[in-house]
Design a protein around this motif. Structure first.
Motif, PDB file in Angstrom:
ATOM      1  N   LEU A 190       0.805  -1.281  -0.130  1.00 52.75           N
ATOM      2  CA  LEU A 190       0.154   0.001   0.165  1.00 52.75           C
ATOM      3  C   LEU A 190       0.770   1.304   0.205  1.00 52.75           C
ATOM      4  O   LEU A 190       0.295   2.446  -0.196  1.00 52.75           O
ATOM      5  N   GLY A 191       2.218   1.059   0.370  1.00 50.68           N
ATOM      6  CA  GLY A 191       2.942   2.337   0.230  1.00 50.68           C
ATOM      7  C   GLY A 191       3.255   2.983   1.680  1.00 50.68           C
ATOM      8  O   GLY A 191       3.926   3.922   1.629  1.00 50.68           O
ATOM      9  N   TYR A 192       2.585   2.367   2.529  1.00 46.14           N
ATOM     10  CA  TYR A 192       2.747   2.811   4.100  1.00 46.14           C
ATOM     11  C   TYR A 192       4.118   2.755   4.632  1.00 46.14           C
ATOM     12  O   TYR A 192       4.334   3.624   5.462  1.00 46.14           O
ATOM     13  N   LEU A 193       4.904   1.808   4.242  1.00 47.47           N
ATOM     14  CA  LEU A 193       6.268   1.976   4.727  1.00 47.47           C
ATOM     15  C   LEU A 193       7.130   2.759   4.129  1.00 47.47           C
ATOM     16  O   LEU A 193       8.336   2.841   4.766  1.00 47.47           O
ATOM     17  N   GLU A 194       6.758   3.362   3.070  1.00 47.14           N
ATOM     18  CA  GLU A 194       7.646   4.696   2.665  1.00 47.14           C
ATOM     19  C   GLU A 194       9.107   3.996   2.157  1.00 47.14           C
ATOM     20  O   GLU A 194       9.165   2.977   1.237  1.00 47.14           O
ATOM     21  N   ALA A 195      10.142   4.416   2.800  1.00 47.50           N
ATOM     22  CA  ALA A 195      11.435   3.927   2.051  1.00 47.50           C
ATOM     23  C   ALA A 195      11.910   2.666   3.019  1.00 47.50           C
ATOM     24  O   ALA A 195      12.887   2.170   2.398  1.00 47.50           O
ATOM     25  N   VAL A 196      11.115   2.235   3.996  1.00 38.40           N
ATOM     26  CA  VAL A 196      11.511   0.892   4.759  1.00 38.40           C
ATOM     27  C   VAL A 196      10.948  -0.420   3.759  1.00 38.40           C
ATOM     28  O   VAL A 196      10.111  -0.129   3.171  1.00 38.40           O
ATOM     29  N   VAL A 204       1.682  -0.491   9.769  1.00 36.33           N
ATOM     30  CA  VAL A 204       0.881  -1.818  10.241  1.00 36.33           C
ATOM     31  C   VAL A 204      -0.567  -1.141  10.431  1.00 36.33           C
ATOM     32  O   VAL A 204      -1.625  -1.744  10.073  1.00 36.33           O
ATOM     33  N   GLY A 205      -0.526  -0.202  11.419  1.00 39.96           N
ATOM     34  CA  GLY A 205      -1.907   0.277  11.960  1.00 39.96           C
ATOM     35  C   GLY A 205      -2.726   0.836  10.729  1.00 39.96           C
ATOM     36  O   GLY A 205      -3.995   0.676  10.639  1.00 39.96           O
ATOM     37  N   LYS A 206      -1.951   1.495   9.793  1.00 36.12           N
ATOM     38  CA  LYS A 206      -2.911   2.058   8.754  1.00 36.12           C
ATOM     39  C   LYS A 206      -3.364   1.026   7.690  1.00 36.12           C
ATOM     40  O   LYS A 206      -4.510   1.023   7.371  1.00 36.12           O
TER      41      LYS A 206
END
Length: 356
Positions: A59-65, A251-253
């Motif tokens: 979903l892209g929520y981890l950004e650069a991680v 994970v929350g998102k």
């Protein structure tokens, strides 16, 4: 070919790790923190399933991680043991197993709830439709197949037997056995076990095939509750606070995205993830997914999810009173998605972030 079944008798001894084993975990080369913290998180997956961190990354929520898959597991206790010893950077398990591991001096902290029980997401204890088993007492001398010992399923079985009025001696005559999740339904139908613990997509697939009925479910026993948490080591959190915050918040998102999105769309997304990662898996069972079952918003930990098992384990004598302190077991510090006023992802807020 017959399914291999293994057994161990003592409850929760799977987590009877020595203090040395769990206290000397190191951060391996792949996760050594730099000035800005590591941007790679090693983890174990589940065959044919999509974990919340995997969904969050897509979903892209981890950004650069980035996530680095190191293999699969079928056991929560094994997963958090791997996290405690530094073989992976996070692991998830049933909260009773988290408490037990922490009581053995593991330097870990629960950071977010990731699964639980609700009307859609629950573990059921199933028997064949023509089985004579109808009550807790009927389980004396019977075999109960589950994914691992010393974790969620064995705890639910123990509570059910206690509530059914069985003595400790009679409870000892019920035999929990380890059966790989993908083989559990088949093992029940072949009558190698008397009861099968089935959850999620594997449960719904088995129910769709017919011929089985529930003896009880964890949702019936305890109502809606968050049952398991992801843990990280104290060392990792100290060295990589920014990465930890990105991970936990992501994970929350993802939890809230899965709630807000029609489940057919969630299934389509997860099916695409399985196909893209190329692990030679069958994604057919994903069509039965309905919910992750997390009780609180964005996986926030309230403490009651862990306190229940601290008291229960102490009453059983599996841990000593005072060995596990609630305030030391968890933190919501890294969960920005659970903070008051934090925006909840809309159903299509990340629709364009999936790669091909």
């Amino acid at each position: 070919m017959a399914t291999t079944i293994s057994t161990r008798r003592q409850f929760l001894t799977v987590l009877g790790l020595s203090t040395l084993a769990v206290s000397c975990g190191t951060t391996a080369t792949g996760a050594t923190s730099g000035k800005g913290g590591t941007k790679t998180l090693r983890y174990q997956g589940w065959a044919g399933q999509v974990t919340l961190p995997e969904l969050a990354e897509d979903l892209g929520y981890l950004e650069a991680v980035k996530l680095e898959w190191v293999g699969n597991t079928i056991s929560g206790p094994q997963d958090i043991q791997s996290a405690a010893t530094g073989q992976v950077d996070f692991g998830g398990a049933f909260n009773g197993a988290v408490v037990k591991l922490a009581a053995n001096n593991a330097p870990i902290k629960a950071v977010i709830s990731y699964y639980g029980a609700d009307e859609y997401a629950y573990n059921g204890f199933y028997v064949l439709k023509d089985s004579p088993i109808r009550s807790a007492r009927d389980l004396i001398g019977k075999k109960v197949g589950m994914n691992t010992l010393g974790a969620h399923s064995e705890a639910m079985l123990d509570i059910y037997l206690q509530r059914g009025g069985l003595s400790r001696a009679d409870i000892g005559k019920v035999e929990p056995l380890v059966v790989p999740p993908v083989n559990t339904e088949q093992t029940l139908r072949q009558k190698q076990i008397d009861v099968a613990v089935l959850g999620g997509i594997l449960r719904d697939k088995a129910l769709a095939a017919g011929g089985i009925r529930p003896l009880f479910t964890d949702y019936e026993l305890l109502g809606a509750f968050s049952a398991g948490t992801y843990v990280m080591t104290d060392r990792f959190l100290k060295q990589n606070p920014g990465t930890a915050r990105t991970f936990v918040t992501a994970v929350g998102k993802a939890i809230e995205w899965s709630r807000a999105t029609p489940h057919e769309e969630v299934i389509a997304r997860m099916t695409d993830i399985v196909k893209k990662r190329g692990r030679n898996e069958d994604a057919a069972s994903l069509k039965y997914w309905r919910s992750f079952g997390v009780a609180e918003t964005a996986g926030r930990i309230t403490g009651k999810e862990l306190k229940l098992w601290i008291d229960w384990l102490a009453d059983r004598g599996d841990i000593k009173k005072g060995e596990a302190t609630l305030s030391d077991l968890y933190t919501n510090e890294f969960n920005a998605a659970a903070e008051s006023g934090a925006p909840i992802p809309s159903a299509d807020s990340s629709a364009s972030t999936s790669g091909s």
